[in-house]
Design a protein around this motif. Structure first.
Motif: not given
Length: 87
Positions: A10, A32-38, A40
């Protein structure tokens, strides 16, 4: 080499450069951006990421895996101590 172990990481990206880095990471590592804004993504070898990471020093921070975060911190400590010894 497909036999190398892949790992996920992340990345926490500073907002000012978010879109530029997103394009770069997405191109190089299919990030790809995850739901936390990081971001992956997977890279084939830790060593490759460690070298490429320093292209973005000051803009990205490794959140996990802990092994990679510790490795980056150790490289920084070595670099700082080397520079301090040169003064």
């Amino acid at each position: 080499d497909d036999t190398d172990e892949m790992f996920e990481s992340d990345i926490n990206v500073i907002v000012d450069v978010h879109r530029d880095l997103q394009k770069k990471f997405a191109k190089d590592w299919n990030a790809k951006e995850n739901s936390d804004g990081y971001f992956e993504f997977r890279v084939p070898r830790k060593e490759i990421f460690e070298i490429r990471y320093f292209d973005y020093v000051g803009y990205v921070k490794v959140i996990e895996p802990a092994e990679l975060k510790e490795s980056i911190e150790n490289i920084f400590e070595l670099a700082v101590s080397t520079l301090e010894g040169a003064n």
